[in-house]
Write an enzyme that holds these catalytic residues in place. Structure first.
Site, PDB file in Angstrom:
ATOM      1  N   LYS A  45      28.869  48.412  14.692  1.00 20.71           N
ATOM      2  CA  LYS A  45      28.722  47.167  15.311  1.00 20.71           C
ATOM      3  C   LYS A  45      27.299  46.424  15.012  1.00 20.71           C
ATOM      4  O   LYS A  45      27.180  45.381  14.678  1.00 20.71           O
ATOM      5  CB  LYS A  45      28.774  47.138  16.778  1.00 20.71           C
ATOM      6  CG  LYS A  45      29.122  46.288  17.547  1.00 20.71           C
ATOM      7  CD  LYS A  45      29.157  46.241  19.181  1.00 20.71           C
ATOM      8  CE  LYS A  45      30.406  46.721  19.905  1.00 20.71           C
ATOM      9  NZ  LYS A  45      30.235  46.659  21.326  1.00 20.71           N
ATOM     10  N   THR A  96      31.896  49.040  32.335  1.00 18.76           N
ATOM     11  CA  THR A  96      32.336  49.799  33.529  1.00 18.76           C
ATOM     12  C   THR A  96      33.844  50.023  33.570  1.00 18.76           C
ATOM     13  O   THR A  96      34.442  49.274  34.535  1.00 18.76           O
ATOM     14  CB  THR A  96      31.663  49.245  34.654  1.00 18.76           C
ATOM     15  OG1 THR A  96      31.897  47.987  34.780  1.00 18.76           O
ATOM     16  CG2 THR A  96      29.961  49.569  34.470  1.00 18.76           C
ATOM     17  N   GLU A 166      35.459  35.100  28.552  1.00 16.72           N
ATOM     18  CA  GLU A 166      35.468  35.465  27.247  1.00 16.72           C
ATOM     19  C   GLU A 166      36.171  34.017  26.701  1.00 16.72           C
ATOM     20  O   GLU A 166      36.973  33.180  27.534  1.00 16.72           O
ATOM     21  CB  GLU A 166      36.568  36.447  26.892  1.00 16.72           C
ATOM     22  CG  GLU A 166      35.954  37.703  27.286  1.00 16.72           C
ATOM     23  CD  GLU A 166      36.748  38.972  26.804  1.00 16.72           C
ATOM     24  OE1 GLU A 166      37.640  38.840  25.938  1.00 16.72           O
ATOM     25  OE2 GLU A 166      36.798  40.040  27.434  1.00 16.72           O
ATOM     26  N   ASN A 228      35.328  37.841  41.245  1.00 10.45           N
ATOM     27  CA  ASN A 228      36.524  38.404  40.254  1.00 10.45           C
ATOM     28  C   ASN A 228      37.641  38.527  41.430  1.00 10.45           C
ATOM     29  O   ASN A 228      38.828  38.183  40.830  1.00 10.45           O
ATOM     30  CB  ASN A 228      36.276  39.365  39.484  1.00 10.45           C
ATOM     31  CG  ASN A 228      35.455  39.193  38.250  1.00 10.45           C
ATOM     32  OD1 ASN A 228      35.384  37.922  37.949  1.00 10.45           O
ATOM     33  ND2 ASN A 228      35.298  40.003  37.458  1.00 10.45           N
ATOM     34  N   GLY A 273      52.267  32.199  35.702  1.00  8.62           N
ATOM     35  CA  GLY A 273      52.904  32.684  34.572  1.00  8.62           C
ATOM     36  C   GLY A 273      52.795  34.289  34.366  1.00  8.62           C
ATOM     37  O   GLY A 273      53.547  34.758  35.315  1.00  8.62           O
ATOM     38  N   GLY A 277      45.151  39.516  33.120  1.00  6.25           N
ATOM     39  CA  GLY A 277      44.590  40.681  32.536  1.00  6.25           C
ATOM     40  C   GLY A 277      43.525  40.761  32.028  1.00  6.25           C
ATOM     41  O   GLY A 277      42.589  39.981  32.402  1.00  6.25           O
ATOM     42  N   CYS A 280      38.557  42.609  32.771  1.00  3.54           N
ATOM     43  CA  CYS A 280      37.570  42.538  34.119  1.00  3.54           C
ATOM     44  C   CYS A 280      38.494  42.264  35.316  1.00  3.54           C
ATOM     45  O   CYS A 280      38.382  43.154  36.153  1.00  3.54           O
ATOM     46  CB  CYS A 280      36.865  41.284  33.844  1.00  3.54           C
ATOM     47  SG  CYS A 280      35.776  41.149  32.350  1.00  3.54           S
TER      48      CYS A 280
HETATM   49  C1  UGA Z   1      36.693  36.828  34.180  1.00  5.34           C
HETATM   50  C2  UGA Z   1      35.905  35.744  34.913  1.00  5.34           C
HETATM   51  O1  UGA Z   1      36.617  34.512  35.053  1.00  5.34           O
HETATM   52  C3  UGA Z   1      34.568  35.559  34.766  1.00  5.34           C
HETATM   53  O2  UGA Z   1      33.969  34.827  35.747  1.00  5.34           O
HETATM   54  C4  UGA Z   1      33.914  37.019  34.612  1.00  5.34           C
HETATM   55  O3  UGA Z   1      32.536  36.910  34.291  1.00  5.34           O
HETATM   56  C5  UGA Z   1      34.549  38.102  33.885  1.00  5.34           C
HETATM   57  O4  UGA Z   1      36.000  37.977  34.229  1.00  5.34           O
HETATM   58  C6  UGA Z   1      33.891  39.127  34.032  1.00  5.34           C
HETATM   59  O5  UGA Z   1      34.096  40.008  34.955  1.00  5.34           O
HETATM   60  O6  UGA Z   1      33.184  39.599  33.064  1.00  5.34           O
HETATM   61  P1  UGA Z   1      37.783  36.634  31.670  1.00  5.34           P
HETATM   62  O7  UGA Z   1      38.234  38.014  31.922  1.00  5.34           O
HETATM   63  O8  UGA Z   1      37.055  36.236  30.500  1.00  5.34           O
HETATM   64  O9  UGA Z   1      36.678  36.239  32.914  1.00  5.34           O
HETATM   65  O10 UGA Z   1      39.042  35.904  32.091  1.00  5.34           O
HETATM   66  P2  UGA Z   1      39.570  34.849  32.978  1.00  5.34           P
HETATM   67  O11 UGA Z   1      39.430  33.424  32.263  1.00  5.34           O
HETATM   68  O12 UGA Z   1      39.270  34.904  34.356  1.00  5.34           O
HETATM   69  O13 UGA Z   1      41.228  34.996  32.688  1.00  5.34           O
HETATM   70  C7  UGA Z   1      41.724  36.378  33.288  1.00  5.34           C
HETATM   71  C8  UGA Z   1      43.213  36.306  33.438  1.00  5.34           C
HETATM   72  O14 UGA Z   1      43.702  35.222  34.239  1.00  5.34           O
HETATM   73  C9  UGA Z   1      43.660  36.060  32.015  1.00  5.34           C
HETATM   74  O15 UGA Z   1      44.711  36.558  31.703  1.00  5.34           O
HETATM   75  C10 UGA Z   1      44.072  34.634  32.358  1.00  5.34           C
HETATM   76  O16 UGA Z   1      45.342  34.061  31.239  1.00  5.34           O
HETATM   77  C11 UGA Z   1      44.585  34.422  33.641  1.00  5.34           C
HETATM   78  N1  UGA Z   1      44.875  33.609  34.418  1.00  5.34           N
HETATM   79  C12 UGA Z   1      43.701  32.488  34.547  1.00  5.34           C
HETATM   80  C13 UGA Z   1      46.070  32.948  34.783  1.00  5.34           C
HETATM   81  O17 UGA Z   1      47.050  33.733  34.828  1.00  5.34           O
HETATM   82  N2  UGA Z   1      46.258  31.990  35.692  1.00  5.34           N
HETATM   83  C14 UGA Z   1      45.087  31.065  35.724  1.00  5.34           C
HETATM   84  O18 UGA Z   1      45.478  29.725  36.297  1.00  5.34           O
HETATM   85  C15 UGA Z   1      43.977  31.288  35.345  1.00  5.34           C
END
Ligand code: UGA
Length: 463
Positions: A45, A96, A166, A228, A273, A277, A280
């Protein structure tokens, strides 16, 4: 909070401290003007990064990496002694993940990073945890530091959780919607502010403010798990509504829109939906429950178990819809889908990333495969990671290859390439015009007009 006053002789924080990032979140802080050293134990990496190549798909990051490596502000290493020599503030950003033997968080990477770095420190330094951790971890890290720091070298700990999403990492680091600083001394507080001065300066030039919450360790740690968990709960709430819509003929998309107009509820994170996933939300709600249980507050977070179950049920729902559309009964062991070819569009856990960790799309694909279906999986960015995680699935190189000859098309990640695919063109390639819209992201009337049997999530079956 009342912080102890600095004693006479306490060294002043540096105007622009030198920063190290263990776990390579380093790139954006170089963009803010800091001298930065990124450390990772993965030599491959580090080699890629040093050459200006970002090992993950993250919009905008390559450009920032190349620019800052070229400007000499950003370097990478695998050597802890070099990191200790270089940095004044050391950010710990390692993973983690969920432990192999239960719901709790695996803190071994945090422990490894701290115990490898600290013995090399030779001057007063601040170690800042950014990883998502169970409450109590910062105090434990402080003990580790006490055990491993060389005699006479003052090393302090602080905790400052990361909230980046992400796909929006660059924006979230450069323009965070808040900073949370868990500190035990005015020096640590000042040092952390200095380490984020670039963030405040950028905000000032854009006429914005970055709210800062200065707090104790436990609160800083809990903020991240609470945030979260709230997001996961919001998603499972709307998915629970989807289940009720499914049995009552209502439409969850319209329901979400209607409740979202109330700004106490808000419209974000109300997309029903296939569920949440990624690396996090799923593991954080589990680690939070496990930690609360250890502390004797397990009852308080019992609802998170329900949040998890609702989320898992969404994945099975797609298999039910597939059985229904393909006319196969759903028995106690699920349906038998032998003889059908299913095009799966999407492997990543959401669009804008190549990350397939705990991806609903991949988990559903495994279920469909287990039910006997022949699979053709395509994803615009996640193919390499999906292949690594699921080498035994059948992959297609393009959307067209995936759908050609399919009896059923399942859209499981809301990539634009799928949302804006022409339903008439796709119809001309498939064997059967059946589509499951796992994210309710397709233009339903358009697909139906093109002759498709359409099923969404939490939406009535069109007449
Ligand atoms: C999440 C948090 O949003 C961040 O604030 C946090 O910093 C991060 O985890 C972390 O702990 O590091 P992330 O895992 O990138 O970020 O993804 P999200 O955008 O939160 O989406 C998570 C999941 O929820 C995805 O599978 C997404 O498709 C789903 N989702 C999101 C839904 O099914 N419906 C929604 O309305 C929004």
């Amino acid at each position: 909070m009342n912080l102890p006053q600095p004693s006479l002789g306490t060294p002043q924080p540096l105007a622009r401290p030198r920063l190290t990032f263990i776990g390579t979140y380093a790139i954006c802080f170089a963009e803010l003007g800091y001298d930065v050293l990124g450390l990772d134990v993965d030599a491959q990496k580090i080699e890629l990064l040093a050459r200006g190549e970002v090992p993950i798909h993250e919009p905008g990051l390559d450009d920032i990496l190349r620019r800052n490596v070229a400007a000499g502000r950003l370097r990478f290493t695998t050597d802890y002694a070099e990191a200790a020599e270089f940095g004044d503030v050391h950010f710990i950003c390692v993973g983690t993940p969920q432990r192999g033997d239960g719901l709790g968080a695996d803190l071994s990477y945090v422990e490894a990073a701290v115990t490898a770095l600290v013995p090399h420190l030779t001057r007063q330094s601040l170690i800042v945890g950014k990883s998502t951790v169970p409450v109590g971890t910062a105090a434990w890290v402080e003990q580790l530091v006490g055990k491993h720091a060389p005699a006479g070298v003052e090393v302090e700990v602080a905790w400052s959780p990361e909230f980046l999403q992400e796909g929006y990492a660059v924006e979230d680091v450069l323009r965070p919607n808040r900073l949370v600083l868990g500190v035990r001394s005015p020096w640590a507080h000042e040092m952390l502010l200095a380490a984020h001065k670039g963030v405040f300066d950028l905000a000032a030039t854009e006429d914005r403010e970055v709210p800062v919450v200065v707090t104790d360790f436990a609160t800083a740690e809990l903020v991240k798990h609470a945030a979260n968990s709230f997001l996961a709960t919001k998603i499972s709430f709307i998915n629970a509504m989807a289940e009720v819509c499914e049995v009552s003929g209502a439409d969850v998309s319209q329901l979400a829109r209607a409740i979202g107009y109330d700004d106490r509820i808000g419209k974000k994170f109300l997309r029903a939906g296939v569920g949440f996933g990624g690396a996090c939300l799923p593991k954080d709600i589990r680690a939070f429950q496990a930690r609360a249980q250890e502390l004797g507050a397990g009852e308080a977070l019992r609802f998170l178990h329900e949040v998890d179950l609702i989320n898992q049920r969404r994945r099975s729902r797609v298999v039910q819809l597939a059985a229904d559309l393909l006319g196969r009964p759903y028995g106690p062991a699920g349906p038998d889908l032998t003889g059908f070819r299913i095009a799966v569009l999407g492997a990543t856990f959401k669009p804008g990333t190549d990350d397939v960790r705990d991806s609903p799309a991949l988990s559903i694909t495994r279920k469909l495969r287990r039910a006997g279906a022949e699979i053709a999986l395509y994803d615009p960015k996640g193919m390499a990671n999906a292949r690594r995680e699921q080498p035994d699935l059948e992959y297609a190189d393009t959307l067209v290859d995936a759908v050609t000859g399919a009896d059923l098309v399942c859209v499981l990640t809301a990539w634009e390439e799928f949302r804006y695919a022409d339903p008439s063109h796709v119809a001309s390639l498939v064997r059967g015009r059946r589509v499951i819209d796992g994210l309710n992201c397709l233009d339903q009337p358009l697909w139906i007009a093109a002759g498709w049997e359409y099923r969404g999530m939490g939406r009535p079956t069109p007449a």
